[in-house]
Write an enzyme that holds these catalytic residues in place. Structure first.
Site, PDB file in Angstrom:
ATOM      1  N   ASN A 476      -5.491  13.294   0.761  1.00 18.97           N
ATOM      2  CA  ASN A 476      -6.352  13.113  -0.400  1.00 18.97           C
ATOM      3  C   ASN A 476      -5.654  12.342  -1.516  1.00 18.97           C
ATOM      4  O   ASN A 476      -4.536  12.696  -1.908  1.00 18.97           O
ATOM      5  CB  ASN A 476      -6.756  14.503  -0.919  1.00 18.97           C
ATOM      6  CG  ASN A 476      -7.583  14.451  -2.185  1.00 18.97           C
ATOM      7  OD1 ASN A 476      -8.602  13.773  -2.237  1.00 18.97           O
ATOM      8  ND2 ASN A 476      -7.133  15.138  -3.214  1.00 18.97           N
ATOM      9  N   GLU A 477      -6.309  11.317  -2.031  1.00 19.82           N
ATOM     10  CA  GLU A 477      -5.871  10.586  -3.224  1.00 19.82           C
ATOM     11  C   GLU A 477      -4.423  10.125  -3.117  1.00 19.82           C
ATOM     12  O   GLU A 477      -3.589  10.448  -3.947  1.00 19.82           O
ATOM     13  CB  GLU A 477      -6.089  11.456  -4.477  1.00 19.82           C
ATOM     14  CG  GLU A 477      -7.564  11.748  -4.702  1.00 19.82           C
ATOM     15  CD  GLU A 477      -7.876  12.660  -5.889  1.00 19.82           C
ATOM     16  OE1 GLU A 477      -7.021  13.483  -6.238  1.00 19.82           O
ATOM     17  OE2 GLU A 477      -8.971  12.550  -6.451  1.00 19.82           O
ATOM     18  N   LEU A 478      -4.145   9.362  -2.051  1.00 20.43           N
ATOM     19  CA  LEU A 478      -2.781   8.887  -1.842  1.00 20.43           C
ATOM     20  C   LEU A 478      -2.644   7.438  -2.310  1.00 20.43           C
ATOM     21  O   LEU A 478      -1.970   7.159  -3.288  1.00 20.43           O
ATOM     22  CB  LEU A 478      -2.400   9.040  -0.374  1.00 20.43           C
ATOM     23  CG  LEU A 478      -2.485  10.497   0.141  1.00 20.43           C
ATOM     24  CD1 LEU A 478      -2.286  10.568   1.638  1.00 20.43           C
ATOM     25  CD2 LEU A 478      -1.481  11.393  -0.573  1.00 20.43           C
TER      26      LEU A 478
END
Ligand SMILES: *[C@@H]1O[C@H](CO)[C@@H](O)[C@H](O)[C@H]1NC(C)=O
Ligand SMILES: *[C@@H]1O[C@H](CO)[C@@H](O)[C@H](O)[C@H]1NC(C)=O
Ligand SMILES: *[C@@H]1O[C@H](CO)[C@@H](O)[C@H](O)[C@H]1NC(C)=O
Ligand SMILES: *[C@@H]1O[C@H](CO)[C@@H](O)[C@H](O)[C@H]1NC(C)=O
Ligand SMILES: *[C@@H]1O[C@H](CO)[C@@H](O)[C@H](O)[C@H]1NC(C)=O
Ligand SMILES: *[C@@H]1O[C@H](CO)[C@@H](O)[C@H](O)[C@H]1NC(C)=O
Ligand SMILES: *[C@@H]1O[C@H](CO)[C@@H](O)[C@H](O)[C@H]1NC(C)=O
Length: 919
Positions: A476-478
């Protein structure tokens, strides 16, 4: 439910049929949880987590109550030992194994008082040969002990090791306990903006003792991969090709030479569709793999909800010895479908249709683009060991009833249990699944990477057969957040950390996914701009695009659209400024938080704390992360409360009730109206563009009660909707009809203006417009400026009612049917609108089991049917608007009821008007 239970038992049958082997389940009672230093020893069970057994034995109160998130920290810092009673029925002299499907997380395992192993990954399956220990162990000593250490303390120890990796300031998102990225445990166990930090410990999944004679094996895991002949991940396959079924069994034990595999593919009535031997059988010392083809004509396709039937089959596979003895049998319930994440460049044909250049970023089911309508799924409980199939089934019913077809199973929780995929297979919910990494960068030393490889291999193989499995994402959200933060904080080091990112998410994880599955796409990060190149003759076929937004086409760069978006700005002013919303092909997260209902609050905090900014309420709002990503000033973290307050004050009449609890309840409801208003504007905006949508911040409360949002999203997720788009600053008003049907639809849009008392106003816009909307497309049916058409009027006393009626057909269905939808537009904020008492009247018919709501004296905005606690149900519709003399019949579906129907008498109705009243 009964049907589901029998199905799940059937699917759990992975044990061999041969008679000599002895499999002892360690599930159930017969365990003790202890901590000698704290002088605690209580009966326990498996699977479980220490908090749950301590709560069951009244050593601690309900972990969810009040501020127990903080008060129970002492449980987190302690070691907890699970000890079994002596295990009976074991033969001392044969090959004996311990098998654990999940230990959370740092466990020292002993058997017969002797050390077996240490574990360090919540998400792996572990198995150990304990034959030599058992051979010298007295019957009374045949106990298993699992000593769990404190995950936050161990994470800190790992962080303090010499030479350990560090990251630039601000990159690693800390909530309550730090250093979560060093350990393979549910990342949100260390706190998140939506939840508490309990860092639980315990044997959270089933476990067994397995005894095998020679030439016997035990199947610990297996994979069935079903794909079109020639299919490769991430590439749309030829839908005319036959199906390949590749099956592989993970075993331990003593595999005789010369085994073969036979299969029987049946429908759900056990009627054989195809059977025979699997070909190309390969054996290693841990797996046996074979494959066959199934002609396309023999099977029906599986579709998600609303797009077709959810046809399922059983794949029964036997592992057979050269003397025709069945060594093992497995049954997997499967479906035949292809699901591909298409990230290819926009083609010339697409450009010719007017689609913006850039790349695609959408899913295709069985070769069809479709509109992904969904939510994000965060862990349903801080303690997975108490999540039941019944609870998930109720939640998934709400997903389908809310017109959704996809859930993004958010990374940083835990891998979903099989029963969750089983339920999704049955109900037609696609599960975009993620590996458990998020909002941090991770170490890349060999030991960490090896640990991750095992974790990915186990989970990819465990769930690949489920037709509901839609995608694997690395985390997530890298790319959109973590790499951006590195670039902000330490631009010189971006290359270094980007290389590490690729080591983990491309070089380590990708080969495990693609090495096991031809059927499932993989993207290293949610969110990303997709791949720049895809070439399966390279060792790592994917090169990420990152921010290389080179158009490569004639269109100017600024028109190009890439990848997914993830949008939060917590500025409530964006409600009527859609130029603030990002443009992308798919929106995977956006929105705003809201308060739970008063009914839910009462279950978890004391009556004295029932006010908007009580210390307890503030301390349960973990958004934004404590002290802006810093644990030191958590007590000041009322920013989330301030944002919700600002949103309500900006747009709606401010609750000002004399009774403090009624006022609290009105505030909670008002925050939910803003949340619903914002999500529907964004959903409308994203549906209108040539982009795809799946929002977040769950609209369903802990016990299953729907928030305003879930009703509003249900309305906006209908196939064909009409919706206004307004720029309050310029007065620019446009109205669009959007359809996600697979064929064009034609109909009429009607417009009527009123004052708030419900008198018709002769505002100069067309009263009806005929339209055609193409497949998965939008058409503008009105464009004007309120500054022109409302000149000389008081805009605070005008509302526009818009409706459509159109004829078209559902996907995979030829019959024509009528689609209707209605919507409202008000040119001023509702707090400035000249609301009148709509004179709402509620009645209930026990014969039709419907409620009827009537507005008698004015336009009713945000009509809300509320029901008391003790039951969980959802109304067919809620949070709607009514004209005077208009009635609406509202049915309902009861999910649970401890009031014996008494809730019906407690149903109330209100509208936004009530928020202006003091009582
Ligand atoms: C706590 O548990 C960890 C992990 O099993 C172990 O390494 C450590 O020795 C334990 N400490 C105590 C005091 O039991
Ligand atoms: C199919 O076979 C399974 C396993 O033998 C059995 O439990 C189930 O009842 C059967 N189903 C039907 C519809 O006959
Ligand atoms: C299985 O084979 C691999 C190499 O193919 C080897 O590394 C491993 O030790 C073997 N395991 C066992 C239990 O023999
Ligand atoms: C068995 O191994 C061979 C050689 O690596 C490979 O071509 C074949 O596809 C494998 N069989 C299966 C069922 O994967
Ligand atoms: C095993 O079964 C197959 C097919 O049923 C048969 O052709 C073969 O002769 C059998 N082999 C033995 C050793 O019984
Ligand atoms: C950006 O992408 C283009 C192809 O679209 C490629 O030619 C170029 O090398 C890429 N630039 C970088 C810095 O990777
Ligand atoms: C709650 O507290 C915040 C922060 O102090 C404040 O901005 C907000 O106005 C308060 N909200 C209510 C409803 O009192």
């Amino acid at each position: 439910m009964v049907q589901f239970k029998s199905t799940s038992i059937l699917l759990a049958l992975a044990s061999p049929l041969a008679c000599a082997q002895n499999v002892v389940s360690l599930k159930g009672d017969g365990w003790t949880l202890s901590n000698p230093a704290l002088n605690i020893s209580v009966p326990a069970h498996l699977p479980s987590q220490a908090h749950l057994d301590l709560f069951a034995n009244q050593v601690i109160g309900d972990p969810y109550y009040g501020l127990n998130d903080f008060n129970l920290r002492w449980v987190v810092w302690a070691n907890w030992t699970y000890t079994s009673d002596p295990i009976s029925g074991l033969s001392p002299s044969i090959s004996t194994w311990l098998l654990f499907n999940g230990l959370d997380t740092f466990a020292t395992i002993e058997f017969c008082g002797q050390h077996v192993a240490n574990t360090n990954n919540q998400f792996r399956q572990y198995w150990f040969n304990v034959s030599s220990i058992l051979s010298t162990c007295a019957e009374a000593d045949r106990q298993i002990s699992l000593n769990f250490g404190s995950a936050p303390l161990i994470a800190n120890d790992i962080a303090n090791q010499p030479g350990q990796e560090t990251w630039p300031y601000g990159v690693q998102q800390v909530y309550e306990f730090t250093n979560r990225w060093f350990i393979r445990k549910e990342q949100s166990d260390f706190g998140w903006d939506w939840g508490p930090a309990f860092a639980p410990a315990g044997p959270w999944q089933p476990a067994w003792v397995v005894q095998l004679e020679s030439e016997e094996v035990y199947v610990r895991n297996s994979i069935v991969d079903i794909y079109r002949e020639g299919q490769m991940p991430l590439i749309p396959p030829n839908q005319n090709n036959d199906w390949v079924v590749n099956a592989s069994i993970d075993y331990f034990g003593d595999l005789p030479a010369g085994v073969s595999m036979s299969y029987d593919l049946t429908d759900l009535q056990n009627k054989t569709i195809a059977s025979g031997s699997l070909g190309n059988v390969n054996c290693t010392n841990s797996t046996v793999t074979g494959e066959t083809t199934v002609p396309a004509s023999m099977v029906d396709l599986w579709w998600p909800s609303q797009l077709g039937p959810q046809t399922l089959y059983y794949m029964n596979i036997d592992l057979v010895s050269s003397s025709n003895k069945t060594l093992a049998s497995i049954t997997k319930r499967v479906g035949f479908r292809t699901i591909v994440l298409n990230e290819f460049p926009i083609s010339d044909a697409q450009l010719a249709q007017g689609i913006a250049p850039g790349n695609n970023w959408h899913f295709e089911i069985n070769g069809h683009e479709f509109y992904a309508k969904g939510s994000n799924f965060i862990p349903p409980d801080a303690f997975w060991a108490r999540v039941t199939p019944e609870r998930i089934s109720l939640l998934f019913d709400s997903v389908v009833e809310g017109n959704q077809n996809m859930l993004r199973v958010w990374a940083s929780g835990a891998y979903s249990p099989d029963f969750m995929y089983d339920l999704a297979d049955e109900k037609g919910i696609l599960l975009w699944s993620e590996f458990e990494f998020g909002d941090a960068l991770y170490p890349v030393d060999e030991a960490f990477l090896d640990n991750v490889r095992e974790e990915i291999e186990y989970n990819v193989r465990r769930v690949n057969h489920h037709p509901s499995l839609a995608l694997w994402a690395g985390g997530n959200e890298l790319e959109n957040l973590e790499l951006l933060l590195v670039n902000q904080s330490a631009p010189d080091e971006l290359d270094y950390y980007m290389a590490q990112y690729e080591t983990l998410f491309l070089d380590t994880i990708l080969p495990v996914v693609f090495g096991n599955s031809h059927s499932i796409s993989y993207t290293p990060s949610s969110t990303s701009n997709g791949w720049l190149s895809l070439n399966f003759s390279n060792a790592i076929p994917v090169i990420e695009r990152y921010n290389n937004l080179t158009a490569g086409r004639v269109q100017p760069l600024t028109c190009s659209v890439y990848g997914e978006t993830d949008f939060y700005n917590y500025d409530p002013a964006v409600l009527y400024n859609d130029s603030a919303f990002p443009t992308g092909r798919f929106s995977n997260e956006f929105g705003f938080h809201s308060m739970p209902s008063i009914q839910s609050w009462r279950q978890q905090i004391s009556p004295a704390d029932l006010s908007f900014n009580s210390t307890t309420v503030i301390l349960r709002d973990h958004h934004p992360p404590p002290g802006g990503l810093n644990t030191s000033n958590f007590v000041n973290a009322s920013i989330g409360q301030a944002q919700m307050t600002e949103a309500v004050e900006m747009w709606y009449p401010v609750p000002n009730k004399t009774d403090s609890v009624a006022n609290f309840s009105a505030w909670c409801h008002a925050t939910q109206i803003f949340q619903a208003d914002l999500y529907t504007s964004e959903i409308g905006f994203y549906r209108r563009g040539d982009i795809w949508v799946a929002p977040t911040w769950a609209g369903i409360e802990y016990d299953g009660r729907w928030k305003v949002l879930h009703y509003a999203a249900k309305d906006y997720y209908q196939h064909v909707i009409i919706a206004p788009y307004y720029n309050m600053a310029t007065g620019n008003l446009s109205v669009w009809v959007t359809s996600d049907l697979w064929s064009p639809i034609r109909g009429t849009a009607s417009f009527a203006w009123y004052d708030w008392s419900g008198n018709k106003l002769p505002v100069n816009t067309s009263s009806s417009v005929d339209f055609i909307v193409g497949a998965i497309n939008s058409t503008q049916v009105l464009q004007t400026f309120t500054t022109d058409i409302l000149a000389g009027r008081d805009p605070s006393n005008t509302v526009l009612h818009m409706t459509i009626e159109a004829a078209g057909s559902l996907p995979n269905c030829n019959a024509t049917r009528v689609f209707k939808h209605g919507n409202w537009f008000h040119p001023t904020a509702l707090k400035d609108a000249q609301l009148v008492d709509p004179g709402l009247k509620l009645s209930y018919s026990s014969s039709t089991k419907n409620f009827t709501v009537e507005a008698r004296s004015g336009v009713a905005a945000w009509v809300w049917l509320d029901y008391p606690s003790g039951a969980v149900l959802n109304f067919d519709s809620n949070a709607f608007w009514l004209l005077p003399n208009q009635t609406r019949e509202v049915g309902y579906v009861v999910k649970s009821d401890s009031t014996n129907g008494g809730w019906i008498g407690g149903v109330t109705v209100q509208s936004l008007w009530n928020q202006t009243l003091s009582t």
